[in-house]
Every structure is written in C-alpha cells, then in structure tokens.
Design an enzyme around this catalytic site. Structure first.
Site, PDB file in Angstrom:
ATOM      1  N   ASP A 164       0.856  -1.176   0.000  1.00 16.68           N
ATOM      2  CA  ASP A 164       0.000   0.000   0.000  1.00 16.68           C
ATOM      3  C   ASP A 164       0.892   1.225   0.000  1.00 16.68           C
ATOM      4  OD1 ASP A 164      -2.631  -0.056  -0.220  1.00 16.68           O
ATOM      5  OD2 ASP A 164      -3.065  -0.301   1.921  1.00 16.68           O
TER       6      ASP A 164
ATOM      7  N   THR B 282     -18.085   7.095  -5.375  1.00 19.44           N
ATOM      8  CA  THR B 282     -18.041   8.448  -5.962  1.00 19.44           C
ATOM      9  C   THR B 282     -16.627   8.996  -5.959  1.00 19.44           C
ATOM     10  OG1 THR B 282     -18.388   9.489  -3.836  1.00 19.44           O
ATOM     11  CG2 THR B 282     -20.353   8.913  -5.095  1.00 19.44           C
ATOM     12  N   ARG B 283     -15.861   8.549  -4.990  1.00 21.16           N
ATOM     13  CA  ARG B 283     -14.489   9.029  -4.801  1.00 21.16           C
ATOM     14  C   ARG B 283     -14.460  10.544  -4.649  1.00 21.16           C
ATOM     15  NH1 ARG B 283     -11.474   6.926  -9.446  1.00 21.16           N
ATOM     16  NH2 ARG B 283      -9.580   7.317  -8.261  1.00 21.16           N
TER      17      ARG B 283
ATOM     18  N   ASP C 105     -14.118  17.100   7.037  1.00 20.91           N
ATOM     19  CA  ASP C 105     -13.210  15.992   6.676  1.00 20.91           C
ATOM     20  C   ASP C 105     -12.147  15.854   7.760  1.00 20.91           C
ATOM     21  OD1 ASP C 105     -11.483  14.217   5.595  1.00 20.91           O
ATOM     22  OD2 ASP C 105     -11.246  15.261   3.668  1.00 20.91           O
TER      23      ASP C 105
ATOM     24  N   PHE D  82     -16.195  10.468   2.140  1.00 23.49           N
ATOM     25  CA  PHE D  82     -15.569   9.860   0.967  1.00 23.49           C
ATOM     26  C   PHE D  82     -16.129   8.449   0.793  1.00 23.49           C
ATOM     27  CE2 PHE D  82     -12.356   7.259  -1.038  1.00 23.49           C
ATOM     28  CZ  PHE D  82     -11.979   8.052  -2.114  1.00 23.49           C
ATOM     29  N   SER D  83     -16.499   8.115  -0.432  1.00 25.48           N
ATOM     30  CA  SER D  83     -16.868   6.713  -0.659  1.00 25.48           C
ATOM     31  C   SER D  83     -16.111   6.200  -1.876  1.00 25.48           C
ATOM     32  CB  SER D  83     -18.372   6.583  -0.884  1.00 25.48           C
ATOM     33  OG  SER D  83     -18.670   6.858  -2.228  1.00 25.48           O
ATOM     34  N   ALA D  84     -15.901   4.898  -1.862  1.00 26.03           N
ATOM     35  CA  ALA D  84     -15.104   4.312  -2.946  1.00 26.03           C
ATOM     36  C   ALA D  84     -15.809   4.449  -4.292  1.00 26.03           C
ATOM     37  CB  ALA D  84     -14.821   2.850  -2.648  1.00 26.03           C
TER      38      ALA D  84
END
Lengths: 189, 570, 688
Positions: free
Chosen positions: C316, C388-389, C353, C384-386
């Site tokens: 990562d 819509t990013r 955020d 944040f969502s995977a």
C-alpha cells in the site's frame, strides 16, 4: 492390458530389424566393399592356403623367431578361442613371479640392459599381433645368431615391418610379429 | 604424455565437442517429432509400424502408463533373450554347435543385456552362437539403449512442460530412438569398422596351422580362429553404451578393435550420445548453456580421471621395476594402442555405463584401477549411459540445487520447477540405489566363502575385484576386474538382482519425477534465482557428485585399491 | 506511542537453561525422538555402545573398557546436546507463552441473551463461549474471546498482545471492529460477537505457536529430512559393509583385528549428519521466535518460508511508501477563478473531513489565506466513498466537493455543468506529474481549481527497495491515486511498478496474474476490502489494527501494524532456509576430516601402510576415534548460537551468496574438523 499388444509386436518387429536385417545389410555391404577384412584379414601362402590372420598373433618361443607378447589365454598361449588377459593384479606374487621368469628367459638368451615392458607383460587380448619396435630391437641379435643372419639384415626387415602411428598420430608404432616371422622363414628358403 | 598422445587426445575432444551440438540438436528434433533429413524415408516406416502395432502416435501418456509400457517391454525382451539362451542348441546359425546356457548364467546374461549392463559371465567366442549374438544380444543392445534414452527424454519433458500429466508416448519415443538414431549410426559405423579390419561374416570358425607349433605338455599344431557378425554388434555395443563384447577380450580383441583409429572411433561412439544428450536437454529446455554446464562437469571429471589413470600407468609398477623392467605398466594392454588411447578408453567406458574394455582393468596399477572403479561408483554420471547418464545427472542436479537453494535462502528451483519433498525422494532413489546395492552385496559376498573363492587375486586386489563386480553390475556398467570368476550361482543370481534393481529403480523414480515436475507450474527466474548454468553451480554440482561418491565408498576403497597402492609403492 | 517489543530473553537465562536441561533428558524417550529419525538412529547407536561397554567390563569384549565407556558417554552426549538445542529454542517461546497464558485464565464473560445494550446477561467462564455468542464488555473488563464489535465504541488496551501501551479505539462497523481475547476495555462499553471457539482464538493460536507445540514441519524441512535420512541410511550401510570387508581383509593380510562394533557405531554416528539433524528443529523454532521479537506472529512456519521466496511484493502506498498524511501545499485556480476563491471552496469542502489531508487543507487555508469559517449549522457531511471518490459537504443549497479530477468533473457534469475550464487538465497533469495529488474542488457545477496535495515519501525507503531488488523481489505500489501521481511517486520512491486507482478486485486480479506467471506474491493489508486479496496472496501480512476478516485472511500478523515489516519477515524466512542449508553443507563437509581420522585408525592393524592417510598425525587409533566422536558431539552446542540467531543475511545476488556461503560453510566445514579433531586429540592423548 492396453500396452501388451504394442509391447509384443514391437519386440518382434525390432528383433527382426535389429537382429536380422541390420547385420545382414552390414554383412552384404562389407562382403562387397571389404571382402578380405570382413573375413578376418586372413593370410594365405603361395598355394592360397589360409595360414593365419594378420590381426591374430601366434605363439613363438623358438630363438629363431621373434617372440610376441606373453599371452595369458587358457590351454596354450595365443589360443584364439580363449581371448583375454591374465587379469593378474600388480601386487600379486604369482604375477610378479611370472614376470621374473619371463625376464630370466629373455636374459638367458643374451639380452642385457633394460627389457621392454611389453615383452614380459601379457597383452589384454592374449592375441596381440604386435610388439613394440623396442621389443623387436632387443631380439635382433638373438635372431641373427640363431639364423646365421647379419644383424643388419634382420634390422632392415624389422624396419620394413614397423608400422608407424596411424594417420601419423594415432596409437603406437608397432611390429607385426607373425608377418615378420613369415618373412624370416621366406628369407631362409 | 608424448606429443602424439597429446595430439591424439586433444584432437579427440575437439571432434567430440564439435559433434555433440549438432547431434544433440538432431536428437531434440527427432523426439519433438520435427522434420529431419531422415524423415522422408523413415516417417512412412514409422507410421506403418504404429499402425501394425496399434500405437496412437499423438496419444500422450502419464508417467505411470509410460513406466508400465517400459517395464512390460523390457520384461518381455528379457524373457525372450532368456529363452534364446536356454534353447541355443536347438536354434539355427550355430555352426560351432554350442550348447545351451545354464539356467543361472542365462538369467544373469538376460538381465545383463536387458538392463544395458552387458556384464558377461561367459566368453563370447566359446559359448554363444551367431543366432544368440544377433537375435538375442544385439537386439537387446538396441532396445536397452533406446529405453535409457526415452527415460531421459521423458524427464526433460517433465522439466519443460507445465501443468500437465503427459510426458510423451513410450512406444513412439522408443521407435524413434531406434529408427532415427541408433540404427543409422550403427549401420554407418559398422561398415567403417569393417574397413579397418573388424570382421563381419557368418562363416564357421577358421582353422589355421601354427607357424611354430606349441610343444610342451600339450602339442598344438593348429588353432581355431572364431568368426561372426562382429562389426554390426561392435557399433551398437559402443554407441548404446552396452559394452558386451562379441569375444571375451572385448574391445582389446584385434577383431573387435583392430587399429588405433577404430580405438578412437569406438571411444567416440561411447561418448557421443551421452554427451549429445546434454545438448538435447539444453535445447529442449530452451537453455543451451545449461546443457553445456552439465557437459562441462562431466568433461572435467572425465579428463581428471584420465589424467590420474595415465599418470599411474606411466609411472609403472615399482615391484616390476625391481625385476629390471621399467616404463609403463603394459600388463593387460595391447601394443597398438597408445597409453593415452588405453587410458581414454578405460575412463570413457566406465564414466559411461558402457563397460567395453580395451585394457584389462584388473591388471591396472591400484591407483589406475581406482579411476574406472570410481567413475562407476559415482553412479555413472560422467557422461553416463545413453539416457541413464543424463537422468541420473539431473537427479544429482536436483540434490545440488536443493542444498544450494537453501544456502541462498530460497525454496530450491531448477529450470523454473520447484524442488519439493517428492523430487527429493525420487532423486535420492535415482542417485543412491546403486550405491546401496554395492554396499549390501559386496558385504554379503565377503561373508560367502564360495564368493571369496572366485577371486583371481589375493588380498586387497581380490577385494577390489568383488567391489568392482558389484559396482559394475549395480550401475549397469558391465566392465570387470575380470579375474573374478563370476560364473557361479552366487554371482549369477546376486548379479541379476543388482542389475535389475540398479536399472529399473532409478528408471521408475526418474519417470515419476518427470510426472511430478510436468505437473508443476513454471516459476520465472528473478534476481534471487540461482543461475544453474554458470561456473559456480557447475563447480558445486561436481563437488556434490564427488563428495557423495567419496563418502559412500571411501572406507571400502581404503581396504581395496588405496591399501594396495600404498603397499605397492612402499 | 511507546512500544516495547517482547524482551529478548537470553538463552543463558537460568529460567530457560534449567528446564532445557531437564527437557534434554526427557526427550531421550524414543517415542519423542522418533520425530527426528537421524537422532533416533544415533540413540540406538548409543545404546549399542552401552552394551559393548558392559561387555568390555565383563571381558566379553577385548577393547579397553575406558575406551568403549568414553565412546558411549560421548555418543549419549551427542543425543543430549541435540535435545538440548531444541529444548533451548523451545524454552524461550515457552517462557513467553507462560506470560500470555496468564491473561487467559479466570476470565469470565457477560453473555447477552440478545445482542443489544440493556439486554440481560449471564456470567459464564470464557471457555464456555462459542462462536456467535454475544457478550457485553464494559470498562475494566477483559475481553473474553476474539470477536467483532457490533455495537458501541470503546478504548481498548491491547498491550497484552502487542506490547503497545497506548489504548486503541474499537468500534462497530468499519475497519476497526476486531477485538482480541485477552485485551482490556478501558472506557465505554461494547457488544462483541464472538468469532472463535475456545482453543481457536488468536491468543490460543499464538500461545501454541510460540510454544512450538503445534509446530508442523515445513515442506522444505521435510525435503531436507529426506536428504538427511537417505544419507544416514547410506552411512549405516557403509558401516555395515565395513565389518565383512575388514574380516576378509584380516584373513587376507594375515594380521590385525576386524573392526569392532564399538568403532563401527562410532564411525556411523560421526558420519551421519548429526550436526544439522540436531539443530534442525531449533532453527525453525528460533526463526519464529526471532519474528516474534520483531512483533510479528507467523501463523505457520510455511508462511515464513514462503516469505523467503517472495518475488513480488504488493505494498500500500499510504503508510508504507509515503507518510500517511499528504499535505496540502497550494491552491491552484483554473478557468479565471482566483486563488482565494479556490481556498474558500476547498476549505468548505474540507470542514467536515477529519482525514489528515482534509485537516491540512483547512490549516493551509487558514494560515496562508487567513480564512476563518465556522461550520454552518445545516452542513451535511458527504464522506468519501469508494464509488463516488468524492467528499465534501452540502450547505445552504450548495454542494461543495473535492476529489480526483475525473470524479469531480463527472460530478459537476452530473449536476449539469456545461463547460469545464480548459486549463484544468493541464494543471492537474502538472501537479500529478510532480508526484503530488491533485484534488479538484467544485461548487455545484463550477470547477474552481485544484488543491496540490503533496505526498511525503518516507526517509530511506529507496534503500529498502534497492535491497529488495537485489534480493530479486519486485515491489509494486498499490494506490488509489491517478496513474500520473502514482507514476511520479513510484519514480521517486523507486518502486518497480505501481497499480493506480486500485479497487479491491484490481488487487485480487493483480495477485492472480502474478501467481499465474509463477511468482510468489506477498501483500500487506488491513482493511476488510483487502481480505480477498490477502487470502489469495502467498504471504499475507495483516496489520494487527486491521479488521477481523483481514486478520483471518492473513497468515502473518504484524502486531506493530508497520507495513515495511515484510522486509524483516522476508529476511527471517531466508535466514531460516540459509541456516539449514549452511549447516547441512557444514555437517556433510565435516565427514571428510572424520574419515581421515577414523579410517586409518580402524584399519591400521590390518594394513599398517594406511598410516599414510593419517594426515593429522593423531596419536593413537583409539585417541583418533575418540577425538572424532568428541568433535562430533561438541560441535552441536557450539553451533547452537548460530542456529538460534540464524546465519546473517546479506542482500546480494544469488550466485555471490552461494559462493560466499560455500566458502564459509563448505570449505570451513572441511577445515574446521581437521583443526578441531587434532586439538582434541592432543588433549586426549595427554591423558593416555
């Protein structure tokens, strides 16, 4: 069993090909191309009678003949039906005794100085047709005496029968004992 | 060595090295079913054969089926030969009216030729008819060599293939080995041998008068010179690393090996296929360097052994020197071959599993005799038998790779195949079977009085004879310290056992390894992968071979040739 | 954070020494020793010498009793030394396991009838808990078993497991829901669904791993054992063969005595690869222990060895290659907007955020542009969502967003944006190419500009990758960044490859592709979405802070949650293999010298000429044999420290490494016993 059929059939077919056809073909070609060699490089006398093979040595012990290598074949030396060496080990006392006896036999007939190894050590085949030029050399005086020939005559004969290395490099120079002795006999006639 | 011997030796190796690559490539093409210059003639023959015998040429086998076919075929061949030997007196082409073999000699001989050993407890000229020589022995000479070759090829496929159980078709591989490789070469070289004086005929034995009759206890006025189809047998005997002589004296016999040139050609034939198979391997594996690396290891050890042998023989026997005879040890050597030619033959025939001899190994100096003996005891990988040399060598490679792999901290891999537990078991079986047989049976022989009585030489040398016998039989070599009288029930039976186990246990193990490897996936090399085609690994491989051999046999050798050598020079 | 790795306990610590000594004798039990066939054979050999010793005493054996006695003693010592090395290696683990086990005892749990706060519960002992039971854990309660938090959030002290004293938050949902049995809740209460039956919990597994009780031999270890067993068998036959050969030789030579049983047995033990066989178990156990000292728990020895073989390492980006926090360093306007405007919108989009990036935008906006905005009351947080990013907030009818360029543009277009500022692409590319992350900010349909988020590459990371490269390991950076940013960071960090805009299925596919090509793949991960990829990877390192699915999918757990640990794991994996290989080579090389000591000695009476082989000039045959036996025994304890520490790993190309190790352990292995045996012989001879 699925493999049994090809096993049996292939064995039969290859037995015919490799065991029958192949040697037959080689024999056929050989008998046309190299008839004498295929039959054993036999030597014939004037009458055409086969008197030996130039590749198979013969036993000589008479002082008037060149002696070949010692032979360890069974029954008698240079027995073509029993090719083979002595198989005696280098530290075997029986072997050392045999060599000592051969040395003595040679010395008794007037050879002094170093004795060429091939004259007292048995060959591998027991049928070795050759001796080294050195081994012929040490016998010249004896032959000359026994036959009443000039040493030079014998020496020339030896030289004429000395084969050089094959192709100039391969193997050892050597003297064919049977051919040389036959030549000696011819000279005597 | 004198100048001529240097030239002879160097020239020989130049010719050999020049030939292995093209010939290896040719064999690769043959086994991959590619077109060769022989294809136009042989493909139709091949296809006809397959049709008649019910072989599907494109059907591949897994290792078990391959092994079953192989074992069955060899067993049938052995039985056929055994029958011929027992029925010899009833069969044709027997001009000398030679009788049948005893059952135990027949068993020994049949096993011997079936297993590519060609150990001979009989003397050819006085015991075997032309029929036996041709249809019995020569046939097995072809088929046992082909058997060895196909196992090597199957193992190569194991390394090369990925995720499959198929390692080839035994019948197709066998047929191609014989038709494309063994037969054509034998034919050409047999005729060449005749041109030099090797005999080839079906005449009865010739009787000729002696120039000087033998007198003494028995009087001999004429002698019988044996005849026969020798050249055809001689060619395959060397080419297939079989080694069984037509005559008792084997390649020392002037009718088998008449000139220095035939001597060199015969050595060449002995080394040709085993040497070229390394190239076939390199080519099929897509890494020619790997083939050269294996060949380099073989060559280095062979040349080293030849050097020692030459040195020991040229130094001569000090005990004989005391008698006023100096110079090289000529006992058991024929005059026409130079010492280099004899030494090279001796190491070539024992480095490979050939076993033909042009020198009586029994009469070598102890150190000299140690060389052929050691080459055999190294499990026949210094060139090795046709096929057997390569697959046994690959088993050594697996072991060497395993230890080296650990030493650099990686799960060992060779040619992209991971070496795991199964491969270790199988390569240990391949490599150690013969050694175990030698240790067990030479030990037993020493406890059997009749076996000890077979020795021709006393003391250390007698022990060497027995050790050599079991080494030779277990490793399918066939040469001997021939003073030992092997034609006894004990040696015939233990020998048959050694020869068959020594032959087929490694074969089955190698095929199993081929199957196991073929099923694995390919691991591409990375920086962390140990290069196995470069000098360091080659050196390591040579060390592993030498150390395994030395550790296994040093004690026994100390009581044999080593003790004898020390006694001789003191 | 204060970390304390488990204290390395010295092997000379009496807490370890004493039980190890006792164990070395307990392990003489043939039923236990059977697991190590080579040492088992040596034990039988030792027993035989005991018999010959008794026979010497009674005169049934002609050898001097002191000799057979001493040989017997040293052969037994050989076995005991082997047992001792194993016991020593296990001892360290046992001491550690004992302290862990304390946490397991006397724990009770509050088992809930229904999985909700306020439900009634019964108090049961921990071992009665089963999978899918629900327990309530309140402040100062020990968590009775492994599980997932399904309700509530609590501060948990995990020092019992990790050695880390700072408490961590565990809460329901998300990636921080896993709790481990044996840890303590410090504040608040949570409901935990038990996920492991007793005896299968993480703690249980850890204890048994550390103790070495459930240690299974790894495939490499078994393969090596095959080699050792085969060699042992051959040496057995070598010795058996010598007996009839020597009997014959005595007869043939007419002098001397056949080799005695005692000497044959001594020869066998000297030749058998006792050194490596004795140390083999210790090497594996010690390797696990070394990892544990680095706060890494390997769930199987196989995983560690696999780590040594890794060709591809998936890392990562965040937290491994770069420091976790990217920092906003500039606001770049596009399409005629001003920098001030960009700063304002970016600030709005980041107010809710809480990620480090978000906070850095806020602080940049405050410090550089003097903006002070309070959070509007009607602000609706858009996390944040995977999918819509994007993240941001809605307030006052306006939608403030920030996110990757394509996502933000897509969002704006979705709202009906007619035109996108022409220079946006250029600005984004420029920032990305420089290795930073361009974050595009928008307000409704309006794209105002770009935040330049800079990644900060960890110091010294390049050297570590270089090290990996020289070991033949390819590093692949996985990141959610766009390809340009990823490429720039990859170049700066000097990774070999990268996977940009990676989704879970991309990671899985990447692993599968690499495996298909024959590579061994290692991966580090912590999130639930990493679990499939972790399960697929050959070596899967989960962070201890990771989720339960991630931890279950992994075969190595890093208690420190430090992703670069993989380097250490790889190193230990290689060390274990290398130590085995090196000691095998050493052990076999030793035999050469032993032959030169024993062979002339045992055959001298038959062939006095063999004295030539006594190149060490050992005093007498008996002293020579005894010296070889003693050397063979004492070399084991002498090599124990090496076995426990492992051979030093040096990153260098395989070929060089082989030569290096061959010189030390191969050549050294040949020379050392010559020196050792000669030395011992000098001492032994002085007593004769």
């Amino acid at each position: 069993m699925k493999e049994l059929k090809p096993a049996i059939l292939l064995l039969i077919i290859f037995t015919i090909i490799c065991g029958g056809i192949y040697p037959a073909v080689v024999s056929g070609i050989a008998s046309v191309a190299f008839p004498n060699k295929a039959k054993g490089s036999l030597i014939t006398d004037k009458s055409g009678k086969e008197i030996g093979s130039s590749l198979i040595g013969q036993p000589f012990s008479d002082p008037k003949y060149f002696w070949p290598r010692p032979s360890a074949t069974t029954e008698f030396p240079y027995n073509p039906l029993a090719s083979g060496g002595s198989n005696l080990g280098p530290t075997n006392s029986a072997y050392l005794k045999t060599v000592a006896e051969r040395v003595k036999a040679i010395k008794d007939l007037g050879v002094s100085g170093t004795i060429p190894a091939d004259l007292v050590q048995a060959s591998a085949s027991g049928l070795d047709p050759h001796i080294s030029p050195e081994a012929a050399q040490v016998q010249i005086a004896r032959i000359g005496k026994a036959r009443g020939l000039a040493e030079d005559t014998v020496r020339k004969l030896v030289a004429a029968h000395t084969e050089d290395r094959q192709l100039g490099i391969l193997g050892n120079p050597r003297v064919n004992v049977l051919a040389l002795n036959l030549e000696l006999d011819k000279l005597a006639q | 060595m004198n100048l001529y011997e240097w030239l002879e030796t160097i020239l020989f190796f130049i010719v050999l090295l020049a030939m292995v690559k093209p010939f290896g490539a040719f064999m690769a093409r043959v086994y991959q079913g590619d077109k060769t210059f022989l294809s136009p003639v042989l493909v139709p023959c091949e296809n006809l054969l397959y049709r008649v015998c019910g072989v599907e040429r494109d059907e591949e086998m897994d290792w078990k089926r391959y092994a079953v076919g192989l074992l069955l075929f060899n067993l049938l061949g052995g039985v056929a030969l055994f029958s011929i030997l027992l029925l010899q007196h009833l069969l044709p082409l027997n001009p000398q009216k030679l009788p049948a073999f005893s059952w135990h000699l027949a068993l020994n001989t049949a096993t011997s030729f079936m297993s590519n050993t060609n150990w001979q407890n009989y003397a050819g000229e006085s015991t075997t008819s032309y029929f036996t020589q041709m249809f019995g022995l020569a046939v097995q000479n072809f088929l046992s060599s082909a058997t060895g070759m196909v196992v090597a090829i199957a193992l190569i496929r194991g390394f090369v293939r990925k995720k499959t159980s198929a390692i080839g078709n035994f019948w197709v591989d066998l047929t191609r080995s014989t038709l494309y490789i063994l037969l054509p070469l034998s034919l050409v070289f047999a005729i060449f041998l005749v041109s030099q004086g090797v005999i080839q005929n079906f005449s009865p034995y010739k009787t000729v008068p002696l120039v000087q009759p033998v007198t003494g206890t028995t009087t001999v006025k004429e002698v019988t010179i044996p005849m026969g189809p020798v050249a055809s047998q001689e060619a395959i005997k060397e080419l297939g690393t079989n080694g069984g002589g037509f005559f008792n004296a084997n390649s020392a016999h002037p009718f088998e090996n008449p000139t220095p040139l035939t001597n060199m050609v015969e050595i060449f034939l002995i080394l040709l296929i085993p040497g070229a198979l390394t190239q076939t391997f390199g080519r099929m594996a897509g890494n020619p360097r790997q083939g050269w690396a294996l060949l380099a290891v073989m060559l280095a050890i062979l040349i080293f052994a030849m050097g020692v042998l030459y040195w020991a023989e040229s130094a001569g026997n000090p005990l004989v020197a005391k008698l006023g005879v100096h110079g090289i040890n000529m006992e058991g050597k024929d005059t026409r071959f130079s010492l280099a030619g004899s030494s090279l033959f001796a190491v070539a025939t024992t480095g490979t599993s050939c076993g033909a001899v042009n020198t009586m190994h029994d009469s070598l100096t102890p150190l000299g005799g140690l060389m052929p003996l050691s080459l055999i005891l190294l499990s026949e990988v210094i060139f090795g038998g046709v096929g057997t040399g390569l697959y046994t060598m690959l088993a050594f490679v697996v072991i060497a790779v395993f230890i080296a792999g650990l030493m650099i901290g990686r799960t060992p891999e060779f040619l992209g195949k991971k070496i795991e537990v199964r491969e270790m078991w199988l390569s240990m079986i391949t490599v150690l079977t013969s050694g175990i047989l030698v240790l067990v049976f030479s030990g037993i022989a020493m406890m059997v009085p009749s076996a000890v009585a077979s020795m021709a030489n006393p003391g250390t040398h007698g022990l060497s004879e027995v050790l050599y016998a079991f080494a030779s039989m277990s490793n399918n070599n066939g040469s001997a310290f021939a003073g030992l009288n092997g034609n006894t029930v004990f040696y015939n039976l233990t020998g048959a056992l050694c020869m068959s186990i020594g032959r087929f246990a490694p074969i089955v193990a190698s095929l199993a390894m081929a199957g196991s490897l073929a099923g694995k996936k390919y691991v591409p090399p990375s920086l962390g992968t140990l290069p196995t085609d470069k000098a360091p690994f080659a050196l390591w491989l040579a060390l592993v071979i030498l150390i395994v051999g030395a550790l296994t046999f040093f004690p026994a050798l100390a009581l044999g040739p080593i003790a004898e050598q020390l006694m001789m020079i003191r | 954070m204060s970390k304390h790795a488990p204290q390395p306990i010295s092997i000379f610590d009496p807490r370890i020494m004493r039980p190890a000594l006792v164990d070395s004798f307990k392990k003489l039990d043939p039923r236990a020793l059977w697991r190590n066939p080579v040492m088992f054979a040596v034990e039988i050999a030792s027993a035989i010498t005991l018999v010959t010793f008794v026979m010497s005493l009674t005169g049934a054996n002609k050898e001097p009793a002191w000799f057979t006695g001493l040989v017997s003693v040293w052969l037994w010592l050989t076995v005991i030394f082997a047992n001792f090395s194993e016991a020593l290696a296990e001892g360290r683990g046992k001491a550690r396991a004992a302290s862990l086990r304390k946490t397991r005892t006397n724990v009770t749990a509050k088992r809930l009838k229904k999985p909700e706060f306020g439900s009634s519960y019964e108090t049961v002992p921990a071992p009665e808990l089963r999978k899918d039971d629900y327990i309530l854990v309140e402040a100062n309660d020990l968590i009775a078993g492994d599980g997932d938090v399904i309700a509530g959030a609590a501060l948990v002290n995990e020092s019992a497991i990790t050695g880390e004293s700072a408490p961590v938050v565990r809460e329901s949902g998300g990636d921080r829901s896993a709790v481990t049995g044996g840890t303590t809740v410090i504040a608040n209460a949570i409901i935990v669904r038990i996920t492991a039956n007793p005896g299968e919990t993480f703690l249980d597994r850890m204890i048994s791993l550390i103790e070495g009780a459930k240690r299974r031999k790894t495939p490499n270890e078994v393969a090596l054992e095959v080699l050792l067993i085969a060699l042992t068998l051959v040496f057995l036959l070598v010795c058996a063969n010598l007996s009839p050969l020597s009997i014959y030789s005595v007869k043939a030579a007419g002098q001397g005595t056949p080799v005695s049983l005692t000497i044959l047995v001594a020869l066998f033990v000297c030749l058998a690869p006792t050194t490596i066989a004795a140390l083999l178990p210790a090497i594996g156990i010690a390797g696990m222990d070394r990892l544990f000292q680095k706060n890494v728990i390997a769930l199987s020895g196989r995983a560690i060895e696999a780590a040594g073989d890794v060709n591809v390492l998936l890392l990562d980006k965040t937290g491994t290659i770069t420091l976790g926090n990217r920092e906003a360093v500039a606001f770049v306007p596009v399409g005629g907007h001003t920098e001030q405007e960009v700063a304002e919108v970016a600030l709005m989009a980041s107010l809710t955020d809480e990620t480090p990036e978000g906070r850095s935008i806020v602080s940049l906006a405050k410090s550089k542009h003097g903006l002070q905005l309070a959070l509007p009351a009607d602000a609706e947080n858009i996390p944040f969502s995977a999918d819509t990013r994007l993240s941001g907030l809605n307030t006052d009818g306006k939608q403030y967003r920030k996110g990757a360029a394509d996502s933000t543009v897509a969002f704006a277009k979705g709202l009906g944006a007619q035109s996108i500022p022409a220079n946006l692409g250029e600005v984004v590319d420029k920032i990305a190419r420089a290795g930073a992350t361009p974050l595009v900010v928008s307000r409704d349909t309006e794209i105002l500009g770009v935040v330049n988020l800079k990644d900060i590459i960890k110091g010294g990371i390049q050297e570590r990758f270089q090290q990996l490269r020289s070991m033949g390991i390819r590093t692949v950076m996985i990141t959610g960044d766009n390809p340009l940013t990823a490429a720039a960071i990859a170049a700066e960090a000097q990774v070999d490859d990268f996977l940009a805009q990676a989704k879970p299925e991309d990671k899985l596919r990447l692993i599968k592709e690499n495996q298909e090509a024959g590579y061994m793949v290692a991966m580090t991960g912590d999130g639930t979405n990493d679990a499939p990829a972790l399960a697929q990877a050959d070596v899967a390192v989960a962070m201890n802070t990771g989720t339960q699915p991630a931890r279950e999918a992994a075969n190595i757990i890093d208690l420190d949650s430090n992703p670069t640990k993989l380097l250490d794991i790889v190193e230990v994996g290689k060390q274990i293999l290398m130590t085995r290989g090196n000691l095998t080579t050493f052990s076999i090389s030793n035999d050469v010298a032993k032959y030169f000591a024993i062979i002339p000695a045992m055959m001298l009476s038959i062939y006095p000429q063999l004295e030539t082989l006594n190149i060490m000039r050992l005093a007498t045959p008996l002293s020579a044999i005894l010296s070889a036996v003693i050397f063979n025994a004492v070399i084991i304890p002498l090599l124990v420290p090496l076995a426990l520490k492992g051979t030093k790993f040096r990153p260098m190309p395989a070929e060089k490494l082989l030569i290096h190790n061959l010189l030390i352990y191969g050549v050294g292995g040949m020379v050392a016993p010559f020196v050792g045996i000669k030395g011992i012989d000098l001492v032994v001879a002085s007593f004769l």
